[in-house]
Design an enzyme around this catalytic site. Structure first.
Site, PDB file in Angstrom:
ATOM      1  N   LYS A 274       0.923  -1.287  -0.125  1.00 46.06           N
ATOM      2  CA  LYS A 274      -0.256  -0.212   0.059  1.00 46.06           C
ATOM      3  C   LYS A 274       0.925   1.228  -0.075  1.00 46.06           C
ATOM      4  CE  LYS A 274      -4.012  -1.756   2.718  1.00 46.06           C
ATOM      5  NZ  LYS A 274      -5.033  -1.355   1.569  1.00 46.06           N
ATOM      6  N   ARG A 348     -10.433 -11.207   1.881  1.00 49.98           N
ATOM      7  CA  ARG A 348     -11.423 -12.598   1.251  1.00 49.98           C
ATOM      8  C   ARG A 348     -10.613 -13.696   1.555  1.00 49.98           C
ATOM      9  NH1 ARG A 348     -11.628  -9.235  -4.449  1.00 49.98           N
ATOM     10  NH2 ARG A 348     -11.258  -7.344  -2.674  1.00 49.98           N
TER      11      ARG A 348
HETATM   12  N1  BES Z   1      -8.412  -3.566   4.450  1.00 50.21           N
HETATM   13  C1  BES Z   1      -8.420  -3.282   2.931  1.00 50.21           C
HETATM   14  C2  BES Z   1      -9.665  -2.481   2.891  1.00 50.21           C
HETATM   15  C3  BES Z   1      -9.833  -0.898   3.423  1.00 50.21           C
HETATM   16  C4  BES Z   1      -9.444  -0.051   2.844  1.00 50.21           C
HETATM   17  C5  BES Z   1     -10.525  -0.892   4.613  1.00 50.21           C
HETATM   18  C6  BES Z   1      -9.565   1.359   3.313  1.00 50.21           C
HETATM   19  C7  BES Z   1     -10.483   0.301   5.048  1.00 50.21           C
HETATM   20  C8  BES Z   1     -10.167   1.525   4.424  1.00 50.21           C
HETATM   21  C9  BES Z   1      -8.487  -4.350   2.278  1.00 50.21           C
HETATM   22  O1  BES Z   1      -7.730  -5.573   2.571  1.00 50.21           O
HETATM   23  C10 BES Z   1      -7.973  -4.098   0.902  1.00 50.21           C
HETATM   24  O2  BES Z   1      -6.724  -3.683   0.739  1.00 50.21           O
HETATM   25  N2  BES Z   1      -8.627  -4.042  -0.280  1.00 50.21           N
HETATM   26  C11 BES Z   1      -8.216  -3.637  -1.361  1.00 50.21           C
HETATM   27  C12 BES Z   1      -8.979  -4.508  -2.395  1.00 50.21           C
HETATM   28  C13 BES Z   1      -8.008  -4.385  -3.992  1.00 50.21           C
HETATM   29  C14 BES Z   1      -6.661  -4.585  -3.858  1.00 50.21           C
HETATM   30  C15 BES Z   1      -8.809  -5.370  -4.836  1.00 50.21           C
HETATM   31  C16 BES Z   1      -8.819  -2.154  -1.685  1.00 50.21           C
HETATM   32  O3  BES Z   1      -9.795  -2.072  -1.200  1.00 50.21           O
HETATM   33  O4  BES Z   1      -8.066  -1.365  -2.288  1.00 50.21           O
HETATM   34 MN    MN Z   2      -5.542  -5.217   1.688  1.00 49.40          MN
END
Ligand code: BES
Ligand code: MN
Ligand code: ZN
Length: 489
Positions: A274, A348
């Site tokens: 990230k 997931r």
């Molecule tokens: N934990 C994150 C989702 C999230 C993002 C929660 C912002 C709270 C605030 C999750 O694991 C994630 O990183 N999801 C990605 C999925 C994508 C790579 C398909 C996302 O939402 O960007």
């Molecule tokens: Mn994630």
């Protein structure tokens, strides 16, 4: 903070503060009228200084003919439409003012108001939760605690003490305890709140309420074949845990409600790292797990006549030499294979194995709770939790519970049309479906693992925490889950 229900008159109650409601048109509620009469109009005389909006407050001291030291006037908004938001604003406004002035005890008269079509027990529950929420503090990591007056120790709700209202009080106090636990777990930093810490916390709850607890270690999960969950844990030095905490307050043999909570104690994204900005907020990525522990804590605390099994896959999502790589293919507990195209779509991957594991408890329904997608925050903001379900009756029950708890959800589609986005050339499915409808394709992924069960998924990425100055965990959706568990099917 202790709450009690006692019939008493607002003008003669010896309390640090009596809270009285006033409508926007300056009309007094019946208890306010009594105080006004007792004080020979001192209350009416001060009304000009109270702004009209719900939640506005005005503090009066030493009113003649009134036993309480102080009177706190609270705006209720327009009388015609005294509905849930205004009532909650009024309680919150009163709570903020009570905190400010440091009263040790208070009489909260607002609870006898007619709020839409809600019964008085609804007012009682929301008054307790609103006050407890406002007085919540997380200062255990500050060396200099804020000096200040002792917190509000006693709150009297002036109502006639019916069994139904006592039950509402007990339910709300236990729910507030569960919510506070969930908030604290969310607020704890990721170097403290690790997967092991979550397991220990489950251990403390199990011990306190004598609940059955099982924590599966990596070895056992390998034997079971949880290839997807373990793929996420690979990059971390923290041992993954699968926490199974049960609460059996209901009839023996009655099928449990299964609650599956995402327990990523820190989400760096893994190799699909990230960006740095606000990455600290990924400590909240265990909020689903926290809400499961909080809900079980609440149900046990109120001795609810229900059976629940909480299942928490907990691990960190870290990069590292052993970490899962984009392109890796893993075999899930269900036997289906997944091509991991993005290691940041890890929620997931841990949930699918936990959802398959839930089958062995033959639950009446299984609900997973997860900070699953940023896309859900874009779709619904910080107001509504995203609801997805393969069962219309279950979805309706969740919506009703959420509405009652004012911990609201909005149903999203799970249509087959979206499944196509998860197509993979190399495995049964990919773990991402591209940018369009990101929260829907995440749910569609989970749907492939819950075909045999009555299932719902709650995406709490937007509702479990707040950013900005008031950054912190909210304790949602504990109120919704408690109400849902208590429902009469
Ligand atoms: N934990 C994150 C989702 C999230 C993002 C929660 C912002 C709270 C605030 C999750 O694991 C994630 O990183 N999801 C990605 C999925 C994508 C790579 C398909 C996302 O939402 O960007
Ligand atoms: Mn994630
Ligand atoms: Zn995550």
């Amino acid at each position: 903070m202790e709450f009690s229900i006692k019939a008493l008159s607002p003008e003669s109650a010896k309390a640090g503060c009596v809270v009285l409601g006033v409508y926007a048109n300056k009309e007094l509620t019946p208890p306010a009228k009594r105080v006004d009469q007792a004080s020979r109009g001192a209350l009416s005389a001060a009304l000009a200084d109270l702004p009209g909006k719900a939640g506005a407050t005005l503090l009066l001291r030493g009113l003649p003919g009134v036993a309480a030291e102080r009177v706190l006037l609270v705006g209720l908004g327009e009388r015609k439409q005294l509905a849930e938001p205004a009532f909650r604003d009024a309680v919150r406004g009163a709570a903020a003012a009570l905190r400010e002035l440091g009263a040790k005890d208070a009489v909260l008269t607002l609870v006898d108001l007619a709020v839409g079509k809600r019964p008085v027990s609804w007012n009682v529950r929301h008054a307790v939760l609103g006050l407890r929420e406002a007085f919540y503090r997380f200062d255990q990591l500050k060396t200099q605690k804020k000096p200040g007056a002792p917190a509000l120790a006693e709150v009297i709700l002036p109502l006639s003490a019916k069994a139904e209202l006592q039950a509402a009080l007990k339910e709300a106090a236990a729910t507030a305890d569960g919510m506070a636990l969930a908030r604290t777990l969310g607020n704890l930093p990721p170097n403290i709140c690790t997967p092991s810490y979550l397991a220990e916390e489950a251990g403390r709850i199990a011990k306190q309420f004598k609940l059955p607890l099982k924590v599966l270690e990596r070895r056992e999960m390998e034997k079971l074949g949880m290839g997807s969950f373990l793929a996420v844990a690979r990059g971390s030095h923290q041992a993954p845990k699968l926490i199974v905490l049960r609460y059996n307050g209901g009839k023996k043999g009655k099928k449990p409600l299964a609650l599956v909570g995402k327990g990523i104690t820190f989400d760096t994204g893994g190799i699909s790292l990230k960006p740095a900005g606000e990455m600290d907020e990924m400590k909240y990525d265990m909020s689903g797990a926290a809400s499961v522990l909080g809900t079980i804590r609440a149900l046990a605390g109120m001795k609810a006549p229900v059976n629940v099994v909480g299942i928490i896959p907990a691990c960190e999502n870290m990069p590292g030499g052993a970490a899962t790589k984009p392109g890796d293919v893993v075999t899930t507990l269900s036997g289906q294979t997944v091509e991991i195209l993005n290691t940041d779509a890890e929620g997931r991957l841990i949930l699918c194995d936990a959802l398959t594991y839930a089958e062995r408890f033959e639950p009446e329904a299984v609900i997973d709770i997860a900070t699953l997608t940023g896309a859900c925050v874009i779709a619904l903001g910080h107001v509504a939790t995203g609801l997805f379900s393969n069962d219309d009756k279950l979805a309706a029950e969740i919506i009703a519970a959420a509405d009652d708890a004012w911990d609201r959800v909005w149903r999203m589609p799970l249509w087959e049309d979206y499944q196509e986005q998860l197509r993979s050339n190399f495995a049964d499915m990919a773990n991402i479906g591209g940018r369009p409808a990101g929260s829907v394709t995440a749910a569609c992924f989970l749907a492939r693992f819950t075909k045999k069960q009555r299932w719902a998924h709650l995406d709490i990425a937007g509702t479990a925490w707040r950013g900005g100055r008031e950054k912190g965990s909210t304790g949602r959706p504990v109120p919704l889950l408690v109400r849902l568990a208590l429902r009469k099917p």
